[in-house]
Design a protein around this motif. Sequence first.
Motif, PDB file in Angstrom:
ATOM      1  N   SER A 242       0.796  -1.229   0.000  1.00  0.00           N
ATOM      2  CA  SER A 242       0.000   0.000   0.000  1.00  0.00           C
ATOM      3  C   SER A 242       0.832   1.285   0.000  1.00  0.00           C
ATOM      4  O   SER A 242       0.273   2.370  -0.181  1.00  0.00           O
ATOM      5  N   HIS A 244       3.410   4.246  -1.341  1.00  0.00           N
ATOM      6  CA  HIS A 244       3.679   4.857  -2.645  1.00  0.00           C
ATOM      7  C   HIS A 244       5.063   4.449  -3.124  1.00  0.00           C
ATOM      8  O   HIS A 244       5.985   4.258  -2.335  1.00  0.00           O
ATOM      9  N   SER A 249       4.042   8.272   1.240  1.00  0.00           N
ATOM     10  CA  SER A 249       2.585   8.284   1.131  1.00  0.00           C
ATOM     11  C   SER A 249       2.043   6.863   1.238  1.00  0.00           C
ATOM     12  O   SER A 249       2.757   5.891   0.985  1.00  0.00           O
ATOM     13  N   ASN A 251      -1.566   4.384   0.543  1.00  0.00           N
ATOM     14  CA  ASN A 251      -2.853   4.237  -0.144  1.00  0.00           C
ATOM     15  C   ASN A 251      -3.888   3.718   0.841  1.00  0.00           C
ATOM     16  O   ASN A 251      -3.928   2.530   1.160  1.00  0.00           O
ATOM     17  N   GLU A 291     -10.561   7.242   5.961  1.00  0.00           N
ATOM     18  CA  GLU A 291     -10.461   6.283   4.861  1.00  0.00           C
ATOM     19  C   GLU A 291     -11.754   5.501   4.662  1.00  0.00           C
ATOM     20  O   GLU A 291     -12.002   4.970   3.582  1.00  0.00           O
ATOM     21  N   TYR A 310      -4.674  14.192   3.869  1.00  0.00           N
ATOM     22  CA  TYR A 310      -5.474  13.143   3.227  1.00  0.00           C
ATOM     23  C   TYR A 310      -6.048  13.701   1.935  1.00  0.00           C
ATOM     24  O   TYR A 310      -6.765  14.715   1.949  1.00  0.00           O
ATOM     25  N   TRP A 314      -5.316   8.914  -0.408  1.00  0.00           N
ATOM     26  CA  TRP A 314      -3.902   8.788  -0.030  1.00  0.00           C
ATOM     27  C   TRP A 314      -3.601   9.725   1.127  1.00  0.00           C
ATOM     28  O   TRP A 314      -4.210  10.789   1.242  1.00  0.00           O
ATOM     29  N   TYR A 316      -0.391  11.918   2.640  1.00  0.00           N
ATOM     30  CA  TYR A 316       0.952  12.419   2.387  1.00  0.00           C
ATOM     31  C   TYR A 316       1.421  13.096   3.666  1.00  0.00           C
ATOM     32  O   TYR A 316       0.702  13.911   4.243  1.00  0.00           O
TER      33      TYR A 316
END
Length: 327
Positions: A242, A244, A249, A251, A291, A310, A314, A316
């Motif tokens: 998950s 990046h 980052s 997911n 999420e 958010y 995603w 960051y």
Amino acid sequence: MQTFLHRKFKLNFNRLINSNHLLIAISGGQDSICLIKLLNDYLQRKSIKKIEAIYIDHQWKKDSQQHAKHLINIMKNSLIPLTIYQIKDTVFSEAEARQLRYKILVKHARIKKYNTIITGHNQNDCIETLINNLLRGTSLNGITNLTSKKQICNKILLVRPLINFTRPEITWFCRQFCLPIWSDKTNYNHNVTRNKLRNELIPYLENQFNPNLQYNLCKFLELCQDDNEYIKENTIKLYIKSRHRYLISLNLNLLKKQHVILQRRVLQLFFHYNFNQNISNKILKTIIMLENHNNFNKYTIFANNLIIEYTDGWIYTNFSYKYQNNK
């Protein structure tokens, strides 16, 4: 003379330790003296390239210097050289003292190029840690923290070869070989939580509820450790899947398909691995809520000198501008 504890130690050593560069952390109590005796007896039959014992003296006690001299005298008859660190700065809590000891151990290991640190923690220490952490309120990860083998940093392994030795067994061993044990008065200071657990609570529970308390708790710990290892393995797999490919980052669209336990563990791993931060459960719950909530496309959270953004499934993350300027 070879005893059943020599045989148990040999099995533990061969199973847990695969190194010729060993740093032995000792405290001067009976656990440490037992460990040194077992190591000396074992090293006569096994070749170790580099080995050293280290003692960290906080100088809390009036007899600290005498204690250090006592250890020096013991180690004179040993195959293992001794290094002593004396700490002059006052440490106000048991937790702070433990953290400082581990920092010194790791630093010393890195400088001298040791890849394995050995401690004398035993089965009773596991039980005391379990009860202590339960009273504080902890997770499955917290109650299984005292394991036989643990990677504490890059290329340094922490090993506890006495982890399945009981305290009565160690006491018997020290008496059998007439080992000089230093009586530490601080072990009877009941202002220290661990001493109250050891000297009051655990004996009370054994007398009033179950004489096999420690044995049963050890079995419980073994089951918890197996469960925790399974969760850890799946956490790492999900984190790798998950994260990046290029950015710091994660997911969250992939995470929300998994159980909430895995979601929380992956988030903890993400912040610990990238920022060496332990994020509070409140912040973790907020991220998990985002999420799983379809009405949020963008959201920003400030926590632990971090900016957590958010955006479209995603998160960051980066250090805040204020924290970066302070650095």
